[in-house]
Design a protein around this motif. Structure first.
Motif, PDB file in Angstrom:
ATOM      1  N   UNK A   1       0.848  -1.182   0.000  1.00  0.00           N
ATOM      2  CA  UNK A   1       0.000   0.000   0.000  1.00  0.00           C
ATOM      3  C   UNK A   1       0.891   1.242   0.000  1.00  0.00           C
ATOM      4  N   UNK A   2       0.319   2.404  -0.329  1.00  0.00           N
ATOM      5  CA  UNK A   2       1.149   3.607  -0.432  1.00  0.00           C
ATOM      6  C   UNK A   2       0.743   4.712   0.546  1.00  0.00           C
ATOM      7  N   UNK A   3      -0.080   4.383   1.564  1.00  0.00           N
ATOM      8  CA  UNK A   3      -0.475   5.372   2.559  1.00  0.00           C
ATOM      9  C   UNK A   3      -0.338   4.776   3.966  1.00  0.00           C
ATOM     10  N   UNK A   4       0.196   5.575   4.908  1.00  0.00           N
ATOM     11  CA  UNK A   4       0.420   5.067   6.259  1.00  0.00           C
ATOM     12  C   UNK A   4      -0.874   4.732   6.993  1.00  0.00           C
ATOM     13  N   UNK A   5      -1.951   5.510   6.766  1.00  0.00           N
ATOM     14  CA  UNK A   5      -3.195   5.224   7.472  1.00  0.00           C
ATOM     15  C   UNK A   5      -3.781   3.895   7.001  1.00  0.00           C
ATOM     16  N   UNK A   6      -3.647   3.586   5.718  1.00  0.00           N
ATOM     17  CA  UNK A   6      -4.101   2.287   5.214  1.00  0.00           C
ATOM     18  C   UNK A   6      -3.260   1.163   5.797  1.00  0.00           C
ATOM     19  N   UNK A   7      -1.959   1.393   5.907  1.00  0.00           N
ATOM     20  CA  UNK A   7      -1.089   0.386   6.510  1.00  0.00           C
ATOM     21  C   UNK A   7      -1.524   0.092   7.943  1.00  0.00           C
ATOM     22  N   UNK A   8      -1.831   1.124   8.726  1.00  0.00           N
ATOM     23  CA  UNK A   8      -2.261   0.925  10.108  1.00  0.00           C
ATOM     24  C   UNK A   8      -3.583   0.173  10.180  1.00  0.00           C
ATOM     25  N   UNK A   9      -4.581   0.598   9.389  1.00  0.00           N
ATOM     26  CA  UNK A   9      -5.865  -0.105   9.401  1.00  0.00           C
ATOM     27  C   UNK A   9      -5.682  -1.569   9.018  1.00  0.00           C
ATOM     28  N   UNK A  10      -4.804  -1.822   8.040  1.00  0.00           N
ATOM     29  CA  UNK A  10      -4.574  -3.191   7.604  1.00  0.00           C
ATOM     30  C   UNK A  10      -3.933  -4.053   8.671  1.00  0.00           C
ATOM     31  N   UNK A  11      -2.927  -3.526   9.367  1.00  0.00           N
ATOM     32  CA  UNK A  11      -2.263  -4.303  10.403  1.00  0.00           C
ATOM     33  C   UNK A  11      -3.229  -4.654  11.533  1.00  0.00           C
ATOM     34  N   UNK A  12      -4.166  -3.747  11.834  1.00  0.00           N
ATOM     35  CA  UNK A  12      -5.172  -4.035  12.849  1.00  0.00           C
ATOM     36  C   UNK A  12      -6.025  -5.235  12.433  1.00  0.00           C
ATOM     37  N   UNK A  13      -6.292  -5.356  11.141  1.00  0.00           N
ATOM     38  CA  UNK A  13      -7.123  -6.459  10.631  1.00  0.00           C
ATOM     39  C   UNK A  13      -6.324  -7.735  10.360  1.00  0.00           C
ATOM     40  N   UNK A  14      -5.003  -7.631  10.364  1.00  0.00           N
ATOM     41  CA  UNK A  14      -4.181  -8.789  10.063  1.00  0.00           C
ATOM     42  C   UNK A  14      -3.649  -8.841   8.646  1.00  0.00           C
TER      43      UNK A  14
END
Length: 270
Positions: free
Chosen positions: A105-118
């Motif tokens: 992914x190319x955005x930090x907020x998407x990276x954070x949301x994704x890590x929360x979901x696994x």
């Protein structure tokens, strides 16, 4: 009192990287179905999952996101991002699921949301052909003969190249797809002596709601996964490519289900 769903937590709580769910998404997707070596694909699966088939899919998606405020897309840099996702066909206790070994992914907020979901998100640069709905040589048709391309580069190295030529409408999404997707939530320990015993290690299933899908266009496709000095995606390069797809879809995320605590599994195998 400090507030916020994720770090940084602050007095007003407006600085958190990712806000409190629900999270609403809409996106345009280009996808390629392909087959990989079954032994290589099985090696990427976590405990609790088994390989259903050697069918895989690569998704290239241009997303727009909003929280409940419906304000993020008015400041597009907060809302828009592009993503490349690899999915494997797996089974959990006899039921078909999808599993994601890689996602960029190319955005930090998407990276954070994704890590929360696994989702195992990393940073990468995805580019996808756009369609604008006007008759121009610069605009591919969303219909028979429309040609689309997508690429992924990671750490300045080209990793994936894909091309799709649309031919016909279909009722079926690519396989595997995001329905019943299973992820691994993992957060390691830094305390000395506990580096191999993560604080969080669990198999979870995503729960999306309010899912909508546009008409789905299907056609022939080409997919190439290039060599990389340390990313192991080339282990999953295509042995055959079956079809390509283009469609739009929307969904909301605010829940998941824990399927299995994998910390006990790892302790038993140590």
């Amino acid at each position: 009192m400090l507030k916020g769903y994720t770090l940084p937590r602050t007095p007003r709580g407006t600085s958190s990287l990712a806000p409190t769910p629900p999270w609403h998404y809409v996106g345009n997707a280009l996808a390629v179905e392909y087959a990989a070596d079954p032994k290589a694909a099985a090696a990427f699966l976590p405990a609790g999952l088994s390989l259903a088939s050697n069918r895989c899919a690569a998704y290239f998606i241009e997303w727009q996101y909003s929280s409940e405020t419906e304000e993020e897309f008015l400041d597009p840099v907060r809302s828009q991002y592009r993503e490349t996702i690899i999915l494997l066909s797996a089974e959990f206790e006899g039921s078909p699921v999808a599993y994601c070994p890689f996602i960029w992914v190319d955005q930090d907020v998407s990276l954070m949301r994704g890590l929360i979901q696994g989702w195992p998100k990393q940073f990468g640069a995805t580019w996808i052909t756009r369609a604008y709905g006007l008759p121009s040589k610069a605009n591919p048709a969303i219909g028979p003969g429309g040609k689309f391309g997508a690429t992924l580069s990671v750490k300045d190295r080209r990793l994936i190249e894909a091309r799709v030529t649309l031919r016909e409408l279909t009722d079926a999404l690519p396989t595997p797809n995001f329905a019943k997707a299973v992820n691994v939530r993992y957060f390691p320990e830094l305390t000395a002596g506990k580096h191999q015993k993560p604080a969080v290690h669990e198999l979870v299933q995503l729960k999306s709601r309010d899912v909508m899908v546009s008409p789905i266009w299907k056609g022939e496709a080409a997919l190439e996964i290039l060599d990389h000095p340390y990313i192991e995606l080339p282990d999953l390069r295509p042995t055959a490519v079956s079809a390509g797809y283009r469609f739009s879809f929307a969904l909301t995320v605010d829940d998941l289900t824990q399927l299995k605590d994998l910390r006990d599994t790892e302790t038993a195998s140590d």
